[in-house]
Design a protein around this motif. Structure first.
Motif, PDB file in Angstrom:
ATOM      1  N   SER A  53      -4.844  -5.179  -8.520  1.00 15.51           N
ATOM      2  CA  SER A  53      -4.786  -5.099  -7.060  1.00 15.51           C
ATOM      3  C   SER A  53      -4.947  -6.490  -6.467  1.00 15.51           C
ATOM      4  CB  SER A  53      -5.872  -4.165  -6.519  1.00 15.51           C
ATOM      5  OG  SER A  53      -7.158  -4.697  -6.741  1.00 15.51           O
ATOM      6  N   THR A  55      -5.730  -8.371  -2.573  1.00 17.39           N
ATOM      7  CA  THR A  55      -6.037  -8.314  -1.145  1.00 17.39           C
ATOM      8  C   THR A  55      -6.075  -9.745  -0.626  1.00 17.39           C
ATOM      9  OG1 THR A  55      -8.447  -8.441  -1.357  1.00 17.39           O
ATOM     10  CG2 THR A  55      -7.448  -6.262  -1.572  1.00 17.39           C
ATOM     11  N   PRO A 164       1.116  -2.629  -1.005  1.00 18.97           N
ATOM     12  CA  PRO A 164       0.344  -1.929  -2.037  1.00 18.97           C
ATOM     13  C   PRO A 164       1.247  -1.291  -3.087  1.00 18.97           C
ATOM     14  CG  PRO A 164       0.398  -0.632  -0.029  1.00 18.97           C
ATOM     15  CD  PRO A 164       1.034  -1.955   0.301  1.00 18.97           C
ATOM     16  N   ASN A 184      -8.530  -0.271  -1.790  1.00 25.52           N
ATOM     17  CA  ASN A 184      -8.347  -1.602  -1.221  1.00 25.52           C
ATOM     18  C   ASN A 184      -9.586  -1.919  -0.404  1.00 25.52           C
ATOM     19  OD1 ASN A 184      -7.572  -3.668   0.858  1.00 25.52           O
ATOM     20  ND2 ASN A 184      -5.600  -3.548  -0.209  1.00 25.52           N
TER      21      ASN A 184
END
Length: 668
Positions: A53, A55, A164, A184
């Motif tokens: 992931s 961010t 995403p 997230n």
């Protein structure tokens, strides 16, 4: 410097400076991992690393597990060194060979070098818009290092620039799809968009704070597209790439086998379980399995139906299928079969409470009313002796056509209270309710309802029945002395010993006006012997089935092993059970005593009476005793037109020359 942690002798240090180059002014030196071990051989497989992931302030990586590893060394860098690789060209102007530039990571310029036990790592507090690089190396318990992984890289982005990963499709049914997604850290919530049409004209949105959802209401056999957005406090991410799933075909569903209950000689209840997305159900009924395929379906919107006007002692076969909003049908269930009762047979659930009676009285398990009802050829009586009558106790009513709730039950028994297994509104089949003491607030009635149980006047042994009610089939076979009939020979206590009790009543109960048929002589209560129809709001409880109430003390019923009960009382009990079960009490279906004939019976239009005496009065009643019509004739015959009447059972009362006879008539 963020901080250093010593883990089993291995230094985990994170340093940071004002830029990406340690040579810049103000820059702090990057720390280098120091180990005393050598590269280990066993399990030295190189980890495969991937970015899980991204961010604006964090990156998370995962890697494959090494079974020999005790921990893993993770290197994080935002600056790389380069070295020359293969020659890829030549600059003739400058006479310089051009080499491929291969990036590599140097410990001395790493932002962080950490050791972790898990196979995942999250780098937090990063700068937005910066590329970060990762390498992972396994370490065994002795500090030996395995082969270092290939480098993986990714760039932190602001939430509005973040795309995403698509949601993951989970369970898929005929009308729903389950999805899940990774968390997230900037998310306030998540929005799933989904559609089936190419122009997205049927676009729908679902927003949740969770990491999974199940979206329903989707048509069967539909290809559905899904995207995911992350919603932050003041902005949202881009939509993910679309992922698809196709709902199952409705014809792939198989219904569970239906069940039957409340079987009589002419009817039965058929029930089934709810099926996803069903708006109705098709019930197929035939008298042979081979005929089910061609049977015309009965469309039902509920989860049950009552089949009526069936043949007595006859086998029926049934299947059910679900139908959705567009008319698609599931597979049919497996076949269930059930035979109706023999003509006139009633299945009776006799419910009583276990307690020790007086030595001179009958026991709860063998009381006189149970013995009498069990001896009747048309009554199939099942004794249910409850050792516990608390609110948590369940009771299956489905095997029975009629329930008898005996007075041995405590008036405060939890099972009789609103919402419980034998609460008034939960009685789903006709019931003989011999428990007037329960008609009180917080007992059988709602908490704010009016009403109270009470004993009849001491030593009262007879019931009074108004002349207008004496023709009610409940009192067929009883001989009245004016307006009263004796039902006990003496009083008793609650356990059947000598005492002062026999009849009891309820007063102040609302909703039962006009249903009282008999009462202790000299009293006018709200409830004693009442015939209360389904739909009545009885003290805040709406009845779903007809009930006949009695007010007879159980000790008095068991007193002297049943010798305390008069023949009229026994007849009253038999009549009540037969009426509730749809049968006319014994003796009401024969016209021979007046030397007349009644035909055809059953009938679909006219009923004919022949062999009448002069000046005969013929009254037609409903099964509940309501007078429908009266005709008088001086001839020997009479025809009644029942064409417009509902199908069911009616009573003809024929009175001539001082004789009176009641005859059961069935309208098809």
């Amino acid at each position: 410097m963020y901080g250093g942690v010593v883990n089993g002798g291995y230094l985990s240090v994170t340093a940071r400076n004002g830029g990406n180059d340690t040579k810049k002014p103000g820059g702090a030196a990057r720390m280098q991992l120091k180990t005393t071990g050598t590269t280990f051989v066993a399990g030295e497989g190189k980890p495969t690393v991937s970015v899980a992931s991204v961010t604006s302030k964090a990156l998370t990586i995962n890697w494959t597990e090494n079974m020999e590893a005790n921990r893993y060394v993770v290197r994080v860098a935002d600056t790389l060194h380069y070295m020359n690789g293969d020659s890829i060209g030549y600059n003739h102007i400058d006479s310089v060979t051009i080499y491929e530039q291969i990036p590599y990571m140097v410990d001395s310029v790493c932002l962080r070098i950490d050791t972790v036990a898990a196979t995942t790592y999250k780098a937090s507090n990063l700068e937005t818009g910066v590329a970060y690089h990762f390498k992972v190396q396994a370490m065994d318990a002795k500090g030996n290092l395995g082969v270092i992984s290939d480098m993986v890289s990714d760039t932190t982005v602001s939430l509005s620039q973040h795309k995403p990963s698509p949601p993951t499709v989970g369970a898929v049914t005929v009308s729903s799809v389950s999805l899940s997604w990774a968390a997230n850290e900037e998310a306030v919530n998540y929005t799933v968009s989904y559609w089936t049409k190419a122009d997205t004209s049927d676009l729908a949105l679902f927003t949740t704070t969770g990491l999974e959802c199940t979206l329903g209401g989707i048509l069967a056999d539909s290809k559905v597209y899904f995207t995911l957005k992350v919603n932050g406090s003041d902005t949202a991410s881009m939509a993910s790439d679309a992922v698809t799933a196709t709902t199952l075909s409705y014809s792939s569903l198989t219904m569970a086998k239906p069940t039957t209950s409340n079987v009589t000689d002419h009817s039965m209840k058929v029930s089934w379980e709810a099926v996803e997305a069903a708006v109705s159900y098709n019930l197929y009924v035939a008298n042979a399995p081979s005929l089910l395929a061609s049977a015309t379906p009965i469309s039902v919107t509920e989860l049950y139906t009552v089949l009526d006007q069936l043949k007595a002692n006859y086998g029926y076969y049934m299947q059910v299928a679900a139908v959705n909003a567009v008319g698609a049908m599931s597979q049919r269930s497996s076949v269930v079969s059930k035979r109706t009762n023999a003509a006139g047979v009633i299945n009776v659930g006799y419910i009583t409470f276990k307690k020790a009676m007086d030595a001179s009285a009958d026991s709860v398990e063998n009381d006189p009313i149970y013995r009498m009802l069990s001896a009747e050829a048309n009554l199939n009586v099942t004794l249910n002796v409850l050792a516990d009558a608390g609110a948590a106790i369940s009771f299956d009513q489905s095997p029975y056509n009629v329930l008898v709730i005996q007075e041995s039950m405590s008036g405060s028994a939890g099972i009789l209270t609103p919402g419980k297994a034998l609460g008034l509104s939960n009685l789903t089949i006709p019931t003989l309710y011999n428990k007037t003491y329960a008609f009180k607030a917080k007992r059988a009635l709602a908490s704010d309802a009016a009403g109270s149980g009470a004993e009849a006047t001491t030593y009262v042994l007879s019931l009074s029945v108004a002349p207008a009610n004496q023709t009610n089939p409940l009192f067929a076979g009883l001989t009245f002395d004016g307006d009263s009939v004796v039902v006990f020979t003496e009083t008793a206590n609650d356990l059947g010993a000598v005492g002062t009790k026999a009849l009891n009543i309820a007063t102040g109960v609302t909703g039962v006006e006009g249903t009282l048929l008999a009462y202790p002589t000299g009293m006018t209560p709200a409830i004693c012997v009442n015939d209360i129809p389904a739909g009545t709001n009885l003290g805040g409880q709406t009845l779903n089935a007809r009930i006949i109430t009695f007010g007879m003390n159980f000790g008095a019923l068991c007193r002297l092993s049943g010798a305390n009960i008069t023949p009229a009382n026994y007849t009253l009990w038999k009549n009540a059970v037969n009426i509730l079960g749809g049968n006319i009490p014994v003796g009401l279906d024969k016209a021979a005593t007046l030397g007349m004939s009644v035909y055809p019976n059953p009938t679909s239009d006219y009923i004919n009476l022949r062999g009448l005496s002069d000046k005969t009065t013929v009254k037609l009643y409903s099964l509940t005793g309501q007078l429908i019509s009266t005709q008088r004739t001086e001839g020997e015959s009479l025809s009644l037109n029942l064409t417009s009447f509902d199908a069911g059972i009616y009573l003809l009362q024929v009175e001539s020359a001082g004789s009176k006879q009641t005859i059961k008539v069935i309208k098809r």
